[in-house]
Scaffold this motif. Structure first.
Motif, PDB file in Angstrom:
ATOM      1  N   PHE A 199      -6.780   5.911 -13.361  1.00 45.67           N
ATOM      2  CA  PHE A 199      -8.305   5.371 -12.134  1.00 45.67           C
ATOM      3  C   PHE A 199      -9.758   6.336 -13.649  1.00 45.67           C
ATOM      4  O   PHE A 199      -9.942   5.943 -13.573  1.00 45.67           O
ATOM      5  CB  PHE A 199      -8.695   5.663 -11.092  1.00 45.67           C
ATOM      6  CG  PHE A 199      -9.679   6.094 -10.723  1.00 45.67           C
ATOM      7  CD1 PHE A 199     -10.481   4.174 -10.616  1.00 45.67           C
ATOM      8  CD2 PHE A 199     -10.655   6.845  -9.856  1.00 45.67           C
ATOM      9  CE1 PHE A 199     -11.498   4.608  -9.636  1.00 45.67           C
ATOM     10  CE2 PHE A 199     -11.465   7.046  -9.219  1.00 45.67           C
ATOM     11  CZ  PHE A 199     -12.329   5.306  -9.446  1.00 45.67           C
ATOM     12  N   LEU A 213      -5.869  -2.256 -11.030  1.00 46.33           N
ATOM     13  CA  LEU A 213      -5.183  -1.746 -10.050  1.00 46.33           C
ATOM     14  C   LEU A 213      -6.490  -0.800  -9.020  1.00 46.33           C
ATOM     15  O   LEU A 213      -6.725  -1.090  -8.040  1.00 46.33           O
ATOM     16  CB  LEU A 213      -3.938  -1.956  -9.422  1.00 46.33           C
ATOM     17  CG  LEU A 213      -2.839  -3.445  -9.733  1.00 46.33           C
ATOM     18  CD1 LEU A 213      -1.846  -2.837  -9.645  1.00 46.33           C
ATOM     19  CD2 LEU A 213      -3.151  -4.287  -8.420  1.00 46.33           C
ATOM     20  N   SER A 214      -6.326   0.565 -10.040  1.00 46.07           N
ATOM     21  CA  SER A 214      -7.079   1.144  -9.198  1.00 46.07           C
ATOM     22  C   SER A 214      -8.236   1.552  -8.998  1.00 46.07           C
ATOM     23  O   SER A 214      -8.524   1.896  -7.890  1.00 46.07           O
ATOM     24  CB  SER A 214      -6.687   2.629 -10.593  1.00 46.07           C
ATOM     25  OG  SER A 214      -4.958   2.496 -10.839  1.00 46.07           O
ATOM     26  N   ILE A 217      -8.396  -0.840  -5.858  1.00 47.47           N
ATOM     27  CA  ILE A 217      -8.192  -0.149  -4.853  1.00 47.47           C
ATOM     28  C   ILE A 217      -9.306   0.925  -4.417  1.00 47.47           C
ATOM     29  O   ILE A 217     -10.040   1.130  -3.179  1.00 47.47           O
ATOM     30  CB  ILE A 217      -6.992   0.470  -5.023  1.00 47.47           C
ATOM     31  CG1 ILE A 217      -5.971   0.117  -4.708  1.00 47.47           C
ATOM     32  CG2 ILE A 217      -7.056   1.727  -3.959  1.00 47.47           C
ATOM     33  CD1 ILE A 217      -4.217   0.836  -5.703  1.00 47.47           C
ATOM     34  N   TYR A 218     -10.103   1.717  -5.165  1.00 44.38           N
ATOM     35  CA  TYR A 218     -11.266   1.899  -4.948  1.00 44.38           C
ATOM     36  C   TYR A 218     -12.217   1.796  -4.177  1.00 44.38           C
ATOM     37  O   TYR A 218     -12.647   2.723  -3.941  1.00 44.38           O
ATOM     38  CB  TYR A 218     -11.347   2.869  -6.809  1.00 44.38           C
ATOM     39  CG  TYR A 218     -12.915   4.287  -6.636  1.00 44.38           C
ATOM     40  CD1 TYR A 218     -12.492   5.458  -6.106  1.00 44.38           C
ATOM     41  CD2 TYR A 218     -13.842   4.158  -6.168  1.00 44.38           C
ATOM     42  CE1 TYR A 218     -12.327   6.817  -5.700  1.00 44.38           C
ATOM     43  CE2 TYR A 218     -15.346   5.005  -6.317  1.00 44.38           C
ATOM     44  CZ  TYR A 218     -14.122   6.375  -6.258  1.00 44.38           C
ATOM     45  OH  TYR A 218     -15.132   7.527  -5.753  1.00 44.38           O
ATOM     46  N   VAL A 221     -11.983   1.579  -1.077  1.00 48.86           N
ATOM     47  CA  VAL A 221     -11.219   1.905   0.206  1.00 48.86           C
ATOM     48  C   VAL A 221     -12.647   2.066   1.669  1.00 48.86           C
ATOM     49  O   VAL A 221     -11.963   2.540   2.432  1.00 48.86           O
ATOM     50  CB  VAL A 221     -11.704   3.943  -0.421  1.00 48.86           C
ATOM     51  CG1 VAL A 221     -11.638   5.016   0.455  1.00 48.86           C
ATOM     52  CG2 VAL A 221     -10.662   3.636  -1.612  1.00 48.86           C
TER      53      VAL A 221
END
Lengths: 256, 270
Positions: A199, A213-214, A217-218, A221
């Motif tokens: 990430f 994807l990382s 997702i971040y 959050v």
């Protein structure tokens, strides 16, 4: 008794390591959108996952970057190992020292240093910059797993092949390469895994229009992670688990 | 002649993507916006806000490293005594979690730790006091231990499996009890693995900004968070680079220590 205590200890550590994974798998079947409460069992998120273009695009980017970066890193790393083997001891120590920098240095420093490089060179941030960054941190993993194999090689077999009339290229591919292959493969797998899970470095080297994807997702959050993400990660994890079980199973059957 | 050419692609890569970028960090860290030399960005670490973040990061990462070591050493010892053909299986157990995204795994701890989360429901059922550590430094330490434990276990495990059993048996034959065998034989021989494990846990723990963001709420700032914000929010690359240089001093100390103790790279995890 002692054996029992040992097993309990291993079991506790494994629970510690896998509890979050179990949690994510359970959440992927949770009908409620909230992480905090259970709203009943559903397959809904798995169905919606395949309708969610943003997540699928991020998945595609992640896989493409992981595959390309680990392939290129494997190529560069393997060639580097061959070259290192023929270097003088002192030069080799220097190059190996530099190789270790991305592994020992903090990821955040590697990330910002590459970010500054791309800014100064005026390279547009996007797929290409992420790819370059991933190749950079993947190469050391390849070198670290190929180098020990290289040291174990018996140089006489290569020379024998030359004596028997093989061209250097033939001798390499028929004699040296098969011996190196296990190291190359494990280096490739290690690089692929690292790239997939990265990430921090991606965070600093990606442009605004692209997500792995990382990074996706971040950004999610604060708004709340989409349950489709849990479904996707469960699918990836189970796929890898099954593949690994299959790979591990085959040689054992042969032995029996 | 031909063989010398083989090293060129990699040497080029090293210079272009490792050395020059690092020089760039130093250049930005030692200049101001006009390009003039300054030590201001480095001295900025002394401001209360920055030095507090640095000390707090040092404290949390040291605690996490110690906990990882205490958890990992016995574990590695138990694992190393298991059958040899399970070697790859053992490594696999610790690598496998990486196939689930590390951000998601860390976020999952929120669900586990929340006030009415899984762990507290379980504790309540057992009539034990609730664990309220989410959004506190304790949760950050837990996240660090969780994420970096494999990096401590694998090098120690590797160095333990390399110890020749005959050496241990010889110590026993010569009258050493199991405690003495451990302190005089096993521990010194596994030291390269321990050192390498400490490096591999301490550096990422010291510099993380993700774990503190995900588990520490938004109030707790680590030095990693400060640097990250300079680059992505405030866009003050000079200050961010200056603080990174300070951070690198700790990393370099760590590297030198690991080189001194681990000359042959024996403890390398992978």
């Amino acid at each position: 008794m002692r054996n029992f205590a040992r097993r309990i200890y291993i079991a506790l550590i494994i629970i510690f390591l896998y509890a979050p994974i179990g949690t994510l798998m359970v959440l992927s079947f949770n009908a409620s959108k909230s992480r905090a409460k259970w709203g009943g069992f559903t397959f809904k998120w798995y169905a919606e996952l395949f309708q969610n273009d943003a997540i699928l695009q991020a998945l595609w980017n992640t896989l493409a970057i992981a595959l390309l970066s680990s392939l290129i890193a494997t190529l560069i790393g393997t060639v580097a190992c061959i070259a290192l083997q023929n270097m003088k001891k002192r030069n080799r120590a220097i190059v190996l020292g530099i190789t270790n920098i991305p592994m020992l240095n903090a990821e955040i420093v590697t990330g910002i240093s590459l970010m500054l490089l791309f800014i100064v060179l005026g390279i547009q941030f996007g797929f290409f910059t992420i790819l370059l960054a991933h190749i950079t941190f993947n190469i050391p993993y390849v070198i670290l797993s190929v180098m020990p194999r290289m040291k174990q090689l018996n140089p006489s077999t290569y020379e024998a092949a030359l004596d028997l009339g093989a061209s250097p290229l033939q001798a390499f591919f028929k004699v040296t390469f098969p011996d190196l292959l296990p190291g190359i493969l494990s280096g490739f797998l290690m690089a692929f895994t690292m790239s997939l899970d990265d990430f921090i470095i991606t965070h600093f080297t990606k442009g605004p229009g692209i997500d792995t994807l990382s990074t996706k997702i971040y950004t999610e959050v604060k708004k709340g992670i989409k349950p489709e993400m849990y479904a996707l990660s469960t699918l990836i994890f189970v796929t890898v688990l099954i593949l690994l079980l299959l790979v591990n199973k085959t040689p054992k059957e042969k032995k029996n | 002649m031909n063989k010398k050419m083989l090293s060129l692609p990699y040497l080029f890569w090293c210079v272009a993507f490792i050395i020059i970028p690092l020089i760039m960090v130093f250049y930005y860290g030692l200049t101001d916006k006009t390009g003039a030399f300054t030590l201001e960005n480095i001295a900025a670490i002394a401001t209360p806000e920055h030095s507090k973040a640095l000390w707090f990061s040092l404290l949390l990462s040291l605690i996490s490293t110690v906990i990882c070591l205490l958890l990992a050493y016995p574990l590695a010892m138990i694992l190393s005594k298991m059958q040899v053909n399970q070697h790859s299986f053992i490594v696999l157990i610790f690598i496998l979690p990486m196939w689930m995204n590390f951000l998601l795994r860390t976020i999952a701890w929120q669900t586990l730790l929340e006030k009415s989360g899984v762990i507290n429901t379980l504790l309540d059922f057992l009539h034990l006091p609730a664990l309220e550590i989410i959004n506190t430094p304790y949760a950050i330490v837990l996240g660090m231990v969780y994420n970096f434990l494999p990096f401590m276990v694998l090098p120690i495990y590797n160095s333990l499996t390399k110890i020749d059993n005959n050496v241990i048996n010889a110590a026993r034959d010569l009258g050493a009890d199991s405690f003495k065998t451990f302190t005089r034989i096993i521990l010194p021989l596994s030291l390269p693995g321990v050192i390498s494990g400490i490096t591999m846990v301490f550096v990422p723990a010291l510099t993380t900004f993700v774990i503190s963001t995900l588990l520490g709420g938004s109030k707790i700032l680590l030095i990693g968070n400060v640097i990250e914000q300079e680059f992505t929010v405030t866009n003050n690359w000079h200050l961010g680079s200056g603080l990174s240089i300070v951070l690198m001093i700790f990393i370099i100390v760590n590297m030198v220590l690991s080189l001194v103790f681990d000359k042959e790279g024996e403890g390398n995890a992978l």
